[in-house]
Design an enzyme around this catalytic site. Sequence first.
Site, PDB file in Angstrom:
ATOM      1  CG  ASN A 192      -2.151  -0.781   0.888  1.00  0.00           C
ATOM      2  OD1 ASN A 192      -2.715  -0.728  -0.244  1.00  0.00           O
ATOM      3  ND2 ASN A 192      -2.587  -1.718   1.772  1.00  0.00           N
ATOM      4  CG  ASN A 193       5.619   2.594   0.214  1.00  0.00           C
ATOM      5  OD1 ASN A 193       5.372   3.794  -0.458  1.00  0.00           O
ATOM      6  ND2 ASN A 193       6.359   2.613   1.062  1.00  0.00           N
TER       7      ASN A 193
ATOM      8  CE  LYS B 171       8.621  -0.977  -0.108  1.00  0.00           C
ATOM      9  NZ  LYS B 171       8.303  -2.468   0.439  1.00  0.00           N
TER      10      LYS B 171
ATOM     11  CG  ASP C 216       8.958 -10.499   4.032  1.00  0.00           C
ATOM     12  OD1 ASP C 216       8.500  -9.337   4.379  1.00  0.00           O
ATOM     13  OD2 ASP C 216       8.720 -11.704   4.547  1.00  0.00           O
TER      14      ASP C 216
ATOM     15  CG  PHE D 280      13.728   2.361   6.426  1.00  0.00           C
ATOM     16  CD1 PHE D 280      14.384   2.372   5.042  1.00  0.00           C
ATOM     17  CD2 PHE D 280      13.071   1.178   6.713  1.00  0.00           C
ATOM     18  CE1 PHE D 280      14.215   1.304   4.292  1.00  0.00           C
ATOM     19  CE2 PHE D 280      13.075  -0.062   6.056  1.00  0.00           C
ATOM     20  CZ  PHE D 280      13.621  -0.020   4.785  1.00  0.00           C
ATOM     21  N   GLY D 281      15.025   1.801   9.245  1.00  0.00           N
ATOM     22  CA  GLY D 281      15.384   0.524  10.112  1.00  0.00           C
ATOM     23  C   GLY D 281      16.810   0.520  10.373  1.00  0.00           C
ATOM     24  CE1 TYR D 282      17.444  -3.993  13.449  1.00  0.00           C
ATOM     25  CE2 TYR D 282      16.062  -4.425  11.768  1.00  0.00           C
ATOM     26  CZ  TYR D 282      16.391  -4.784  12.770  1.00  0.00           C
ATOM     27  OH  TYR D 282      15.513  -5.381  13.508  1.00  0.00           O
TER      28      TYR D 282
ATOM     29  CG  HIS E 199      18.464  -5.148   0.653  1.00  0.00           C
ATOM     30  ND1 HIS E 199      19.187  -3.991   1.180  1.00  0.00           N
ATOM     31  CD2 HIS E 199      17.209  -5.078   1.428  1.00  0.00           C
ATOM     32  CE1 HIS E 199      18.466  -3.238   2.019  1.00  0.00           C
ATOM     33  NE2 HIS E 199      17.433  -3.695   2.295  1.00  0.00           N
TER      34      HIS E 199
HETATM   35  P1  IMP Z   1       9.767  -4.804   4.650  1.00  0.00           P
HETATM   36  O1  IMP Z   1       9.774  -6.350   4.393  1.00  0.00           O
HETATM   37  O2  IMP Z   1      10.653  -4.053   3.546  1.00  0.00           O
HETATM   38  O3  IMP Z   1       8.795  -4.300   5.279  1.00  0.00           O
HETATM   39  O4  IMP Z   1      11.224  -4.807   5.627  1.00  0.00           O
HETATM   40  C1  IMP Z   1      11.101  -5.563   7.020  1.00  0.00           C
HETATM   41  C2  IMP Z   1      11.734  -4.841   7.972  1.00  0.00           C
HETATM   42  O5  IMP Z   1      13.250  -5.170   7.632  1.00  0.00           O
HETATM   43  C3  IMP Z   1      11.787  -3.492   8.101  1.00  0.00           C
HETATM   44  O6  IMP Z   1      11.149  -2.861   8.980  1.00  0.00           O
HETATM   45  C4  IMP Z   1      13.450  -3.073   8.580  1.00  0.00           C
HETATM   46  O7  IMP Z   1      13.559  -3.433  10.109  1.00  0.00           O
HETATM   47  C5  IMP Z   1      14.272  -3.953   7.876  1.00  0.00           C
HETATM   48  N1  IMP Z   1      14.700  -3.649   6.715  1.00  0.00           N
HETATM   49  C6  IMP Z   1      14.363  -4.039   5.419  1.00  0.00           C
HETATM   50  N2  IMP Z   1      15.074  -3.359   4.323  1.00  0.00           N
HETATM   51  C7  IMP Z   1      15.740  -2.329   5.209  1.00  0.00           C
HETATM   52  C8  IMP Z   1      16.745  -1.605   4.727  1.00  0.00           C
HETATM   53  O8  IMP Z   1      16.922  -1.110   3.550  1.00  0.00           O
HETATM   54  N3  IMP Z   1      17.367  -0.636   5.834  1.00  0.00           N
HETATM   55  C9  IMP Z   1      17.222  -0.890   6.963  1.00  0.00           C
HETATM   56  N4  IMP Z   1      16.086  -1.894   7.495  1.00  0.00           N
HETATM   57  C10 IMP Z   1      15.660  -2.665   6.799  1.00  0.00           C
END
Ligand code: IMP
Length: 191
Positions: free
Chosen positions: A8-9, A12, A68, A148-150, A176
């Site tokens: 729903n993004n 993206k 994912d 974002f994230g890590y 990735h």
């Molecule tokens: P999603 O499947 O893209 O929603 O990613 C799931 C989770 O993986 C995110 O909430 C982040 O914690 C981590 N993640 C995925 N891709 C990234 C990235 O590019 N940078 C940092 N964290 C990531």
Amino acid sequence: MKLCFATNNQNKLREIQALLGDRFELVTLADIGCTEDIPEPYDTIQENAKAKSSYVSEKYGIDCFADDSGLVVPSLNGEPGVHSAYYAGPQRSHDDNIALLLKNLSGVEDRNAYFLTVISLSLGNTYYAFEGRAHGKIIDEKRGSGGFGYDPAFVPDGQDRTFAEMTLAEKSQISHRSIAFAALIDFLDHH
Ligand code: IMP
């Protein structure tokens, strides 16, 4: 041809639509009326990506792809992995997740890690999978305010800055997610 991107993004979606050109008309989950939470019951990123694409294609009768992603740290037995988004709890806080990761890695010598994106494409009655990996190391502090994230704790191989210290364009050249989507787009271009 209509193809659902199980997201729903809108950002993206626009990004991938621009790369695909007008041969495919991408629609979101909201566009096809899928407002429920799609179950992701599995222990691997691969299986959960496939679960999402098969749920949508089977329930809504539309070709579909789902992505994912997660961070895999081999010295932590693959954690946070499939639990990346909620590693430190259901509040899904990026800060809490990084804090827990750094705590679990304190005193650990092997800091190798990789981000993994898996895209599952359901086309006709066939499933295809595309993967992208970005290998690097987890440092012992947070650096940078982008991404974002890590990202603030991850330095990709061959670089001295974290993903969070790079511009989006710089990260996108080696991420990735970009590698996995490039493989999907190449496949669709030739299909
Ligand atoms: P999603 O499947 O893209 O929603 O990613 C799931 C989770 O993986 C995110 O909430 C982040 O914690 C981590 N993640 C995925 N891709 C990234 C990235 O590019 N940078 C940092 N964290 C990531």
